[in-house]
Write a protein that holds these residues in place. Structure first.
Motif, PDB file in Angstrom:
ATOM      1  N   ALA A 177       0.817  -1.209   0.000  1.00  0.00           N
ATOM      2  CA  ALA A 177       0.000   0.000   0.000  1.00  0.00           C
ATOM      3  C   ALA A 177       0.856   1.267   0.000  1.00  0.00           C
ATOM      4  CB  ALA A 177      -0.925  -0.002   1.222  1.00  0.00           C
ATOM      5  N   CYS A 178       2.115   1.159   0.418  1.00  0.00           N
ATOM      6  CA  CYS A 178       3.002   2.330   0.478  1.00  0.00           C
ATOM      7  C   CYS A 178       3.655   2.655  -0.871  1.00  0.00           C
ATOM      8  CB  CYS A 178       4.109   2.101   1.507  1.00  0.00           C
ATOM      9  SG  CYS A 178       3.538   2.128   3.218  1.00  0.00           S
ATOM     10  N   LEU A 179       3.534   1.773  -1.848  1.00  0.00           N
ATOM     11  CA  LEU A 179       4.246   1.950  -3.107  1.00  0.00           C
ATOM     12  C   LEU A 179       3.527   2.901  -4.063  1.00  0.00           C
ATOM     13  CD1 LEU A 179       5.317  -1.746  -3.724  1.00  0.00           C
ATOM     14  CD2 LEU A 179       6.872   0.189  -3.371  1.00  0.00           C
ATOM     15  N   LYS A 180       4.300   3.630  -4.815  1.00  0.00           N
ATOM     16  CA  LYS A 180       3.754   4.472  -5.865  1.00  0.00           C
ATOM     17  C   LYS A 180       3.520   3.628  -7.110  1.00  0.00           C
ATOM     18  CE  LYS A 180       6.481   7.546  -7.603  1.00  0.00           C
ATOM     19  NZ  LYS A 180       7.471   8.659  -7.707  1.00  0.00           N
ATOM     20  N   THR A 181       2.948   4.203  -8.138  1.00  0.00           N
ATOM     21  CA  THR A 181       2.749   3.492  -9.395  1.00  0.00           C
ATOM     22  C   THR A 181       4.089   2.983  -9.930  1.00  0.00           C
ATOM     23  OG1 THR A 181       0.850   4.898  -9.913  1.00  0.00           O
ATOM     24  CG2 THR A 181       1.874   3.714 -11.744  1.00  0.00           C
ATOM     25  N   ARG A 182       4.088   1.744 -10.357  1.00  0.00           N
ATOM     26  CA  ARG A 182       5.270   1.043 -10.867  1.00  0.00           C
ATOM     27  C   ARG A 182       6.368   0.921  -9.810  1.00  0.00           C
ATOM     28  NH1 ARG A 182       4.246   4.621 -15.034  1.00  0.00           N
ATOM     29  NH2 ARG A 182       6.236   5.724 -14.731  1.00  0.00           N
ATOM     30  N   GLY A 183       5.959   0.897  -8.541  1.00  0.00           N
ATOM     31  CA  GLY A 183       6.921   0.741  -7.452  1.00  0.00           C
ATOM     32  C   GLY A 183       7.392  -0.701  -7.313  1.00  0.00           C
ATOM     33  N   TYR A 184       8.488  -0.876  -6.591  1.00  0.00           N
ATOM     34  CA  TYR A 184       9.110  -2.194  -6.406  1.00  0.00           C
ATOM     35  C   TYR A 184       8.933  -2.685  -4.972  1.00  0.00           C
ATOM     36  CZ  TYR A 184      11.562  -2.484 -10.892  1.00  0.00           C
ATOM     37  OH  TYR A 184      11.863  -2.587 -12.225  1.00  0.00           O
ATOM     38  N   MET A 185       8.334  -3.836  -4.837  1.00  0.00           N
ATOM     39  CA  MET A 185       8.226  -4.508  -3.547  1.00  0.00           C
ATOM     40  C   MET A 185       9.326  -5.563  -3.472  1.00  0.00           C
ATOM     41  SD  MET A 185       6.776  -5.043  -0.670  1.00  0.00           S
ATOM     42  CE  MET A 185       6.621  -6.316   0.568  1.00  0.00           C
ATOM     43  N   VAL A 186      10.342  -5.315  -2.632  1.00  0.00           N
ATOM     44  CA  VAL A 186      11.466  -6.239  -2.498  1.00  0.00           C
ATOM     45  C   VAL A 186      11.323  -6.950  -1.155  1.00  0.00           C
ATOM     46  CG1 VAL A 186      13.968  -6.500  -2.469  1.00  0.00           C
ATOM     47  CG2 VAL A 186      12.917  -4.729  -3.902  1.00  0.00           C
ATOM     48  N   SER A 187      10.858  -8.186  -1.183  1.00  0.00           N
ATOM     49  CA  SER A 187      10.647  -8.977   0.024  1.00  0.00           C
ATOM     50  C   SER A 187      11.844  -9.916   0.176  1.00  0.00           C
ATOM     51  CB  SER A 187       9.347  -9.785  -0.099  1.00  0.00           C
ATOM     52  OG  SER A 187       9.183 -10.653   1.003  1.00  0.00           O
ATOM     53  N   PHE A 188      12.738  -9.608   1.132  1.00  0.00           N
ATOM     54  CA  PHE A 188      13.960 -10.409   1.246  1.00  0.00           C
ATOM     55  C   PHE A 188      14.098 -11.100   2.597  1.00  0.00           C
ATOM     56  CE2 PHE A 188      15.109  -6.277   2.903  1.00  0.00           C
ATOM     57  CZ  PHE A 188      16.067  -6.496   3.872  1.00  0.00           C
ATOM     58  N   GLY A 189      13.019 -11.156   3.371  1.00  0.00           N
ATOM     59  CA  GLY A 189      13.041 -11.842   4.662  1.00  0.00           C
ATOM     60  C   GLY A 189      11.646 -11.980   5.213  1.00  0.00           C
ATOM     61  N   GLN A 190      11.535 -12.723   6.303  1.00  0.00           N
ATOM     62  CA  GLN A 190      10.210 -12.978   6.886  1.00  0.00           C
ATOM     63  C   GLN A 190      10.340 -13.252   8.380  1.00  0.00           C
ATOM     64  OE1 GLN A 190       9.746 -15.847   3.785  1.00  0.00           O
ATOM     65  NE2 GLN A 190       9.817 -17.564   5.211  1.00  0.00           N
ATOM     66  N   SER A 191      10.901 -12.291   9.090  1.00  0.00           N
ATOM     67  CA  SER A 191      11.136 -12.486  10.520  1.00  0.00           C
ATOM     68  C   SER A 191       9.838 -12.660  11.308  1.00  0.00           C
ATOM     69  CB  SER A 191      11.930 -11.309  11.085  1.00  0.00           C
ATOM     70  OG  SER A 191      11.237 -10.082  10.915  1.00  0.00           O
ATOM     71  N   SER A 192       8.725 -12.143  10.798  1.00  0.00           N
ATOM     72  CA  SER A 192       7.441 -12.290  11.491  1.00  0.00           C
ATOM     73  C   SER A 192       6.613 -13.446  10.935  1.00  0.00           C
ATOM     74  CB  SER A 192       6.633 -10.993  11.376  1.00  0.00           C
ATOM     75  OG  SER A 192       6.215 -10.775  10.042  1.00  0.00           O
ATOM     76  N   GLY A 193       7.141 -14.164   9.975  1.00  0.00           N
ATOM     77  CA  GLY A 193       6.412 -15.270   9.361  1.00  0.00           C
ATOM     78  C   GLY A 193       6.240 -15.069   7.867  1.00  0.00           C
ATOM     79  N   THR A 194       5.836 -16.129   7.202  1.00  0.00           N
ATOM     80  CA  THR A 194       5.641 -16.096   5.751  1.00  0.00           C
ATOM     81  C   THR A 194       4.416 -15.259   5.395  1.00  0.00           C
ATOM     82  OG1 THR A 194       6.583 -18.315   5.587  1.00  0.00           O
ATOM     83  CG2 THR A 194       5.333 -17.514   3.678  1.00  0.00           C
TER      84      THR A 194
END
Length: 384
Positions: A287-304
């Motif tokens: 929800a924080c990303l602008k148009t054509r933004g990149y979501m880089v998910s490189f960990g999951q310390s709180s769970g998948t």
């Protein structure tokens, strides 16, 4: 009874009489290492006996952390393990400092599956080369080297490593600093330089901004000219994130980070989110990303994170990636370039490495417990 025969290795064996044919007397050997020589057709038997005796020689044992059953920090056991000699293309390293990372927790819990059980965790260490495999060049006994990534098993006093996986550590950088920054620093490098190339004018969101990777991400992105927004869980961590170059710090325990990012960016959103938290932040990050933004998910310390339908990316034409360091350092050239840029940025002062916590290797369980309970900030290092 029989005859006692000495071999080149100075192993002394007793040969029973029944194994010696009367028709083959034992002539004296001219070698000073042999009291007698056996007939040719008897020698294979003696060699087999000698080999069997050598196989019984005690193996070298070192201390290491072992995981026999998946679970909490208590699953980390301090044990004796056997270590052999390096083979072709390998070196044996006596570790001086070992980095602790959340990926170690993932393997201990079973979020990521180890290749075998039991296993020794750990993906990062710095040590001294104490043995070199046959025919190997370019590595010498006494070299100080570092590695990060595969093979797993750095929670040990010594380990066997592929020579192609290690990099030389500059003499200006201590083993503790190098061990604390190899995995985190190289991860930061590919995140800000290759996965999404941060440039002046970009606005980025870094979750866990006071963590090991988060701290380096904030510093590096700030130096590249980006506006950095960081999320933290306490006032103490907020102060550190500010010191690391965050222009805006959000305590997610006191504020809704999505609303706050919207305020900071005047509703435009950010170019990229670096999310190592996972389940608790994933949807908010999108929800924080602008148009054509990149979501880089490189960990999951709180769970998948929960499953995401592809259609959820469509309204803003978002990009989503789940990268790993191993896939960004597949070649020797990539590895050397990545590590070299990290070391150069430490030397120039772009990166300040915080080793806020050190533990004896034998107390790895306590280090994991403190890491998971968010009692730590910066880097954690185990000392053998």
């Amino acid at each position: 009874m029989g005859l006692r025969v000495n071999f080149w290795s100075q192993t002394s064996l007793l040969i029973p009489k029944r194994l010696l044919l009367p028709s083959h007397p034992l002539p004296r050997s001219s070698s000073s290492l042999h009291t007698y020589s056996l007939p040719a057709h008897r020698k294979p038997l003696v060699r087999a006996i000698a080999s069997s005796t050598e196989a019984l020689a005690p193996a070298k044992m070192v201390k290491a952390i072992r995981v026999h059953e998946l679970g909490g920090p208590e699953a980390l056991k301090w044990e004796d393990v056997e270590i052999g000699e390096p083979g072709e293309g390998e070196i044996r390293v006596k570790n001086k400092a070992i980095g602790v990372n959340f990926i170690d927790v993932y393997f201990r819990k079973g979020v990521y599956k180890a290749q075998s059980m039991p296993f020794t965790p750990g993906m990062e260490a710095v040590g001294e080369v104490i043995a070199v495999g046959p025919g190997l060049t370019g590595r010498n006994i006494g070299d100080i080297v570092a590695y990060a990534g595969n093979p797993m098993g750095s929670y040990a006093e010594e380990q066997i490593l592929p020579a192609k996986k290690v990099v030389p550590v500059p003499s200006s950088i201590s083993p503790v600093i190098a061990a604390s920054v190899m995995l985190k620093g190289m991860t930061t490098q590919f995140l800000v330089r290759r996965c999404f190339k941060v440039e002046p004018g970009h606005t980025i969101l870094v979750h866990a901004a006071a963590g090991g990777v988060g701290s380096l991400l904030c510093q590096w992105a700030h130096a590249l000219g980006a506006t950095v927004i960081g999320t933290v869980s306490s006032k103490e961590k907020a102060a550190q994130a500010k010191d690391d170059g965050c222009h805006h710090v959000i305590n997610y325990k006191e504020e809704d980070f999505v609303l706050r990012v919207n305020e900071i960016t005047s509703g435009r959103g950010v170019n990229v989110v670096y999310d190592s938290v996972g389940k608790d932040t994933f949807q908010g990050s999108l929800a924080c990303l602008k148009t054509r933004g990149y979501m880089v998910s490189f960990g999951q310390s709180s769970g998948t994170p929960d499953p995401l339908p592809l259609s959820a990316l469509a309204p803003k034409a978002l990009f989503l990636t789940r990268p790993s360091l191993m896939l960004y350092t597949e070649t020797r050239d990539e590895l050397l370039e990545t590590a070299g840029e990290v070391f150069a940025n430490i030397a120039s002062g772009v990166l300040r490495v915080r080793v806020n916590h050190t533990y004896p290797l034998s107390e790895a369980a306590q280090a994991h417990a403190d890491l998971e309970s968010r009692k730590t900030s910066g880097s954690i290092v185990l000392i053998p």
